[in-house]
Design a protein around this motif. Structure first.
Motif, PDB file in Angstrom:
ATOM      1  N   ASP A 141       0.911  -1.218   0.120  1.00 30.77           N
ATOM      2  CA  ASP A 141       0.034   0.057   0.056  1.00 30.77           C
ATOM      3  C   ASP A 141       1.087   1.218  -0.027  1.00 30.77           C
ATOM      4  O   ASP A 141       1.715   1.418   0.718  1.00 30.77           O
ATOM      5  CB  ASP A 141      -0.916   0.160   1.023  1.00 30.77           C
ATOM      6  CG  ASP A 141      -1.691  -1.116   1.368  1.00 30.77           C
ATOM      7  OD1 ASP A 141      -2.533  -1.469   0.381  1.00 30.77           O
ATOM      8  OD2 ASP A 141      -1.711  -1.677   2.566  1.00 30.77           O
ATOM      9  N   THR A 142       0.564   2.272  -0.869  1.00 34.61           N
ATOM     10  CA  THR A 142       1.501   3.432  -0.902  1.00 34.61           C
ATOM     11  C   THR A 142       0.561   4.614  -1.029  1.00 34.61           C
ATOM     12  O   THR A 142      -0.389   4.551  -1.810  1.00 34.61           O
ATOM     13  CB  THR A 142       2.589   3.325  -2.000  1.00 34.61           C
ATOM     14  OG1 THR A 142       1.874   2.907  -3.097  1.00 34.61           O
ATOM     15  CG2 THR A 142       3.554   2.124  -1.664  1.00 34.61           C
ATOM     16  N   SER A 152       4.412  -0.006  -6.645  1.00 29.72           N
ATOM     17  CA  SER A 152       5.031  -1.261  -6.643  1.00 29.72           C
ATOM     18  C   SER A 152       5.100  -2.128  -5.483  1.00 29.72           C
ATOM     19  O   SER A 152       4.581  -1.714  -4.461  1.00 29.72           O
ATOM     20  CB  SER A 152       6.802  -0.976  -6.531  1.00 29.72           C
ATOM     21  OG  SER A 152       6.966  -0.018  -5.367  1.00 29.72           O
ATOM     22  N   VAL A 153       5.512  -3.402  -5.354  1.00 34.73           N
ATOM     23  CA  VAL A 153       5.401  -4.520  -4.414  1.00 34.73           C
ATOM     24  C   VAL A 153       6.592  -5.246  -4.562  1.00 34.73           C
ATOM     25  O   VAL A 153       7.389  -5.321  -5.606  1.00 34.73           O
ATOM     26  CB  VAL A 153       4.253  -5.158  -4.579  1.00 34.73           C
ATOM     27  CG1 VAL A 153       4.302  -5.938  -6.010  1.00 34.73           C
ATOM     28  CG2 VAL A 153       3.987  -6.063  -3.155  1.00 34.73           C
ATOM     29  N   ILE A 189       8.391  -5.278  -8.279  1.00 35.28           N
ATOM     30  CA  ILE A 189       7.438  -5.317  -9.290  1.00 35.28           C
ATOM     31  C   ILE A 189       6.702  -3.894  -9.340  1.00 35.28           C
ATOM     32  O   ILE A 189       6.206  -3.390  -8.454  1.00 35.28           O
ATOM     33  CB  ILE A 189       6.395  -6.343  -9.320  1.00 35.28           C
ATOM     34  CG1 ILE A 189       6.822  -7.864  -9.553  1.00 35.28           C
ATOM     35  CG2 ILE A 189       5.183  -6.246 -10.430  1.00 35.28           C
ATOM     36  CD1 ILE A 189       5.995  -8.897  -9.094  1.00 35.28           C
ATOM     37  N   THR A 190       6.789  -3.013 -10.517  1.00 36.60           N
ATOM     38  CA  THR A 190       6.325  -1.924 -10.558  1.00 36.60           C
ATOM     39  C   THR A 190       5.214  -1.902 -11.650  1.00 36.60           C
ATOM     40  O   THR A 190       5.312  -2.178 -12.730  1.00 36.60           O
ATOM     41  CB  THR A 190       7.352  -0.792 -10.933  1.00 36.60           C
ATOM     42  OG1 THR A 190       8.467  -0.838  -9.843  1.00 36.60           O
ATOM     43  CG2 THR A 190       6.729   0.625 -11.010  1.00 36.60           C
ATOM     44  N   VAL A 214       0.536  -9.407  -5.591  1.00 39.27           N
ATOM     45  CA  VAL A 214       1.224 -10.273  -6.595  1.00 39.27           C
ATOM     46  C   VAL A 214       0.784 -11.792  -5.970  1.00 39.27           C
ATOM     47  O   VAL A 214       1.020 -11.933  -4.791  1.00 39.27           O
ATOM     48  CB  VAL A 214       2.503 -10.276  -6.964  1.00 39.27           C
ATOM     49  CG1 VAL A 214       3.347 -10.193  -5.576  1.00 39.27           C
ATOM     50  CG2 VAL A 214       2.939 -11.383  -7.768  1.00 39.27           C
ATOM     51  N   GLN A 215       0.338 -12.687  -6.905  1.00 36.12           N
ATOM     52  CA  GLN A 215       0.116 -14.053  -6.639  1.00 36.12           C
ATOM     53  C   GLN A 215       1.194 -14.870  -7.434  1.00 36.12           C
ATOM     54  O   GLN A 215       1.404 -14.537  -8.554  1.00 36.12           O
ATOM     55  CB  GLN A 215      -1.233 -14.544  -6.834  1.00 36.12           C
ATOM     56  CG  GLN A 215      -2.190 -13.687  -6.192  1.00 36.12           C
ATOM     57  CD  GLN A 215      -3.626 -14.228  -6.522  1.00 36.12           C
ATOM     58  OE1 GLN A 215      -3.953 -14.940  -7.229  1.00 36.12           O
ATOM     59  NE2 GLN A 215      -4.806 -13.481  -6.053  1.00 36.12           N
ATOM     60  N   LEU A 216       1.958 -15.800  -6.705  1.00 38.38           N
ATOM     61  CA  LEU A 216       2.981 -16.674  -7.440  1.00 38.38           C
ATOM     62  C   LEU A 216       2.335 -17.971  -7.442  1.00 38.38           C
ATOM     63  O   LEU A 216       2.054 -18.836  -6.547  1.00 38.38           O
ATOM     64  CB  LEU A 216       4.462 -16.721  -6.540  1.00 38.38           C
ATOM     65  CG  LEU A 216       4.818 -15.259  -6.459  1.00 38.38           C
ATOM     66  CD1 LEU A 216       6.156 -15.458  -5.359  1.00 38.38           C
ATOM     67  CD2 LEU A 216       5.475 -14.514  -7.595  1.00 38.38           C
TER      68      LEU A 216
END
Length: 260
Positions: free
Chosen positions: A11-12, A19-20, A90-91, A104-106
């Motif tokens: 959260d930003t 990004s995360v 990741i951006t 993000v889900q992997l």
């Protein structure tokens, strides 16, 4: 069958890109959801610091009440399986916005990537019926062995109840402006089209996707030489599978995951 090996969220506040950071396993596939409030960019892009590119699968919108433009919920799938198990930033290039969340889900066990990894998808845009449950529908019935994932973007301070039989990956919110992003996944077993959440008391939008867990198919040519004997074959082959070639009394067997 694909399964989720990890999920993470960020959260930003501010007005820039979102990004995360995540640490994938080798051969994981990344699925990214981003919610940007008061954002006019209908074609965001996504990338990471490991050289990865991402295909934009879907964008949904909802009027957020904090400005004249809608908020955007976007979904991306990485164009390559991760090749290294290291910290990856990741951006999502959202453009100007008031606040945002990225998750993000992997997924492990996939051989397809990018748009090829998505068998079906669906969305709901600008839903403003008070206390109505999000219920986006895939464009075709899911296959039981495939994973399904989804996200709801809204402007509630109250948590969202995930659909029955789905696992809540993340449910993140922040204030000023008030906004929330909830993401879900299900490894397998769904054979329908509509995925229904619990009621949401504010305007919302939603996206769902079905991942294609079948082996990727590639076309190509194989040249094998044994002494004076040359064998040339062409056609298609499963990315994950077994190939057996017999020449007289000689049998050549290869198996495993073939890189692209």
């Amino acid at each position: 069958m694909a399964f989720v090996s990890a999920t993470t969220a960020g959260d930003t506040t501010g007005t820039g890109d979102r990004s995360v950071t995540v640490t994938p396993a080798v051969n994981d596939l990344g699925v990214v959801f981003c919610h940007a409030a008061n954002n006019s960019n209908s074609a965001p892009t996504c990338s990471d610091d490991q050289g990865g590119t991402y295909t934009l699968i879907e964008v949904a919108t909802v009027t957020d009440g904090v400005g004249p433009t809608p908020s955007r919920l976007s979904c991306f799938v990485r164009d390559q399986l991760y090749s290294v198990a290291s910290s990856t930033v990741i951006t999502v290039a959202t453009g100007s916005n008031d606040a945002g969340q990225v998750t993000v889900q992997l997924y492990n066990g996939m051989t397809r990537a990018g748009s090829e990894a998505v068998r079906s998808k669906g969305e709901e845009n600008d839903q403003n019926v008070f206390d109505s449950p999000p219920a986006p529908a895939l464009n075709q019935a899911a296959l039981t062995g495939n994973a399904t994932a989804g996200a709801v973007a809204c402007f509630s301070i109250v948590g969202i109840s995930p659909p029955a039989s789905w696992t809540e990956a993340n449910d993140d919110n922040q204030i000023t402006p008030t906004m929330r992003l909830e993401t879900i996944y299900r490894d397998s077993g769904f054979t329908g089209t509509t995925i229904t959440w619990g009621a949401v008391g504010t305007d919302y939008c939603a996206i769902v996707i079905e991942l294609d867990a079948s082996n990727a198919i590639r076309s190509g040519v194989s040249d094998i030489t044994i002494g004076d004997l040359a064998l040339v074959s062409s056609g298609t082959v499963d990315i994950a599978g077994v190939a057996t070639i017999t020449i007289g009394d000689i049998t050549l067997v290869s198996a495993g995951l073939v890189g692209t």
